[in-house]
Design a protein around this motif. Sequence first.
Motif, mmCIF file in Angstrom:
data_model
loop_
_atom_site.group_PDB
_atom_site.id
_atom_site.type_symbol
_atom_site.label_atom_id
_atom_site.label_comp_id
_atom_site.label_asym_id
_atom_site.label_seq_id
_atom_site.Cartn_x
_atom_site.Cartn_y
_atom_site.Cartn_z
ATOM 1 N N GLN A 52 65.668 16.997 18.563
ATOM 2 C CA GLN A 52 64.801 17.643 19.533
ATOM 3 C C GLN A 52 63.767 18.547 18.866
ATOM 4 O OE1 GLN A 52 66.939 20.052 22.323
ATOM 5 N NE2 GLN A 52 65.172 20.506 23.593
ATOM 6 N N TYR A 53 62.555 18.485 19.393
ATOM 7 C CA TYR A 53 61.508 19.495 19.190
ATOM 8 C C TYR A 53 61.312 20.208 20.525
ATOM 9 C CZ TYR A 53 59.477 17.897 14.685
ATOM 10 O OH TYR A 53 59.235 17.586 13.377
ATOM 11 N N ARG A 54 60.850 21.446 20.446
ATOM 12 C CA ARG A 54 60.494 22.164 21.669
ATOM 13 C C ARG A 54 59.220 22.960 21.430
ATOM 14 N NH1 ARG A 54 65.128 25.370 24.535
ATOM 15 N NH2 ARG A 54 65.447 23.246 25.357
ATOM 16 N N PHE A 55 58.305 22.899 22.403
ATOM 17 C CA PHE A 55 57.079 23.702 22.392
ATOM 18 C C PHE A 55 56.991 24.432 23.733
ATOM 19 C CE2 PHE A 55 56.142 19.817 19.902
ATOM 20 C CZ PHE A 55 55.944 20.399 18.659
ATOM 21 N N TYR A 56 56.726 25.731 23.676
ATOM 22 C CA TYR A 56 56.588 26.479 24.920
ATOM 23 C C TYR A 56 55.678 27.677 24.692
ATOM 24 C CZ TYR A 56 60.170 29.500 22.798
ATOM 25 O OH TYR A 56 60.879 30.311 21.944
ATOM 26 N N GLY A 57 54.970 28.052 25.737
ATOM 27 C CA GLY A 57 54.046 29.177 25.632
ATOM 28 C C GLY A 57 53.052 29.150 26.774
ATOM 29 N N PHE A 58 51.865 29.658 26.507
ATOM 30 C CA PHE A 58 50.826 29.665 27.529
ATOM 31 C C PHE A 58 49.468 29.611 26.859
ATOM 32 C CE2 PHE A 58 51.238 34.120 26.397
ATOM 33 C CZ PHE A 58 49.932 34.593 26.409
ATOM 34 N N GLU A 59 48.498 29.196 27.647
ATOM 35 C CA GLU A 59 47.099 29.210 27.210
ATOM 36 C C GLU A 59 46.266 29.820 28.318
ATOM 37 O OE1 GLU A 59 46.842 25.088 26.462
ATOM 38 O OE2 GLU A 59 46.465 24.544 28.537
ATOM 39 N N THR A 60 45.255 30.564 27.923
ATOM 40 C CA THR A 60 44.444 31.258 28.906
ATOM 41 C C THR A 60 42.990 31.246 28.470
ATOM 42 O OG1 THR A 60 44.177 33.358 30.098
ATOM 43 C CG2 THR A 60 44.820 33.505 27.790
ATOM 44 N N SER A 61 42.098 31.335 29.437
ATOM 45 C CA SER A 61 40.661 31.357 29.124
ATOM 46 C C SER A 61 39.936 32.242 30.132
ATOM 47 C CB SER A 61 40.066 29.945 29.150
ATOM 48 O OG SER A 61 40.080 29.408 30.460
ATOM 49 N N LEU A 62 38.920 32.897 29.662
ATOM 50 C CA LEU A 62 38.027 33.721 30.482
ATOM 51 C C LEU A 62 36.607 33.291 30.169
ATOM 52 C CD1 LEU A 62 37.467 36.106 32.408
ATOM 53 C CD2 LEU A 62 37.499 37.603 30.397
#
Length: 690
Positions: A546-556
């Motif tokens: 298993q690989y796992r990727f998690y997080g967030f991305e944001t833009s203004l």
Amino acid sequence: MKQTLLILASLLIFLLLPVQPLFAMGSPEDQSEDIFQLEPTTVTSVNPMEAGETVHEINAEDIKKTGARTLDEALVLLSDVNIKMGAEGVPRVEIRGFKTRNILVLMDGVPMNSALDGQFDPSIIPVDSISKIKVIAGASSVLYGQGALGGVIDIISKKGKRGLKGTLSYETGEGTPYLTKSSLSGAKGKYDFFLSGSMYRRDYFPVAKPFIGTLEESAGYRINSDNTRNNAYMNLGFTPNDTLHLAVSGNYVQGGYGKPASAINNKFDPYAPPARFGRVDNYEGYMFQFVANYNPTESLDIRSRIYYNQMTQDNNQYDDETYSTFDNPVMPNSYHLKNTGINTGASIQPAYDFGKAGSITFDFSGEQDQWIATGGVKPGGGESGASGGHGVGSGSPPYILYPVSDNYVVHLYSAAVEYKVTFLKKLGFAVGYGRHWQLREDKRLDDYSYSTSIYYDIFKATKLKAAFMRNIHFPSISQLYLRNTNNTRLLTEKANHYQFGVEQKLPWRSSFKINGFHSDIFNFIAMKQNITPQQGFAPYNFNFSQYRFYGFETSLETNFIKELQLKVQYTLNQSRDYSLPDRIEVQYVPKYKFVFTGKYEFAFGLIPFVSLVYVADSYVYSKQQYITVMRAKMADYAVINCRLSQKLFKNRFTIYVGADNIMNNNYEDTYGIPRPGRYVYGGIEYRFDL
């Protein structure tokens, strides 16, 4: 970093300075902004599937302002996309940590991924003929079929407009390069056409001044970094009546390039790759496609296509830095190969719109992937015998070339259905299911994918959205068959994507977006290293856990002054490698990426553009033949590019100058492979409209 921020602030001040008009200029008009619609059909005006997903769109005008020349340069300004230059001398595009081979690349619906290993070279795709690039990160539509495990890059080409329009341009810079481009497009009555061509050459690229020369790489210019590329593209359309549209498109590319070797040739360095002296001395590719769109009623749309895509490469690895011989008996791993990959396929996609009850789209597709290789390969000595993907085993001197004559064929089939519905223009829902098959001589694999997406305009300016997808990717030809890393027992890779986001419109022509994501990959395929010395350190392809990727991305993004456009993007991507007990992060996946872009369009035609890309917290692991796994942090880096263009004579001419990596930072995204230093360039473009 303080110096970088100071220069950035100075550039922003320059963008905001009031300047008196020097020339009277008209508004810009691109020669062909219409989209050659070949992505999955949407009959309704809003696509609820994409509305719940993370979709980035880059149009032709945006590409032009940045000065991007090829696909990789156009994508580097997305914070959830990582462009990595490895030892192969080819840019690799990764989305949220997913590798290049797990990203589906389509050019007008034709897959551009290699028939051998599923990868692609974005640097051979010029932006001249691109109307729009659509990047879907994570969850996507089942209509794309298998292969889009980490996302989709959908390239939509330009088509002709009424009248006759064209461009001629020339660009040059340091490293004695040149880039010439031309295009011609038009439409009259039932016919339209778009033609474009380009020629590019670079003798070398400069390394940054802080770089300290080594025995393998002297300071100044990168050894074996030459590159040539010639492209031609055509799109011919015929619309005999209101219900039928036919189109033929074709693409040709030819060139060659060097693969700059690692700047570290130290067998005691646990992270440095071994010295390799490789070149693709020549490559030549063709792509043809025939498309038919039939709309017998307002509700029914039937889209079909047939395509052929071929790429042939003279892929060579020489004995030493002279790049002249393959037959030195004391040097292992050399090879000279002619490799040909062929993708042939067809699809039909009927869609029916039920009005307020939604719409349904079916997709039936089939593809044959073929790989042909001829030439000679040496064994790999005490290391991997997978010389260029055509290993003949390990051994000891003398090393002699063994003949290679390989021919592999794999068939892929998909059937999918997707239903979409919108309620009161505020709530949209979509669900899809696909079944996929891989047929080959020794085995048959089949698996499924499904996706669901929802959005809700909770307020007039606020949208909530969410998506989930289970997607798959079959093993590639190289993973299944190529000696000595082959493994015909490989299982299908699988990924589960969970996404949630908010889009908020703000006052003063501004907007804010944030998307959270969580992706798990199961049975991912990578090299398993046997660390038993008696067995010769022979690696082979293996399904890891298993690989796992998690997080967030944001833009203004803001356009509070009509002429000024500013955009800030930030991605936090946590990665976890559960395949081995000594692993933490996935190798070469940066945890943080920050992107800033800004441009100002003066009334007299002057357009300054600046971008900043900051990448941090990327890790490398020791070479696999080391029993004890070691981990090292790559240096964080920041790259600033700027471009200044001026339109003249009522938009007939544009002159421009620019600098990539203006701070001349010495940085790497792969251990031992320095990236280019400061590169200064300039050019001129002539446009006509008859």
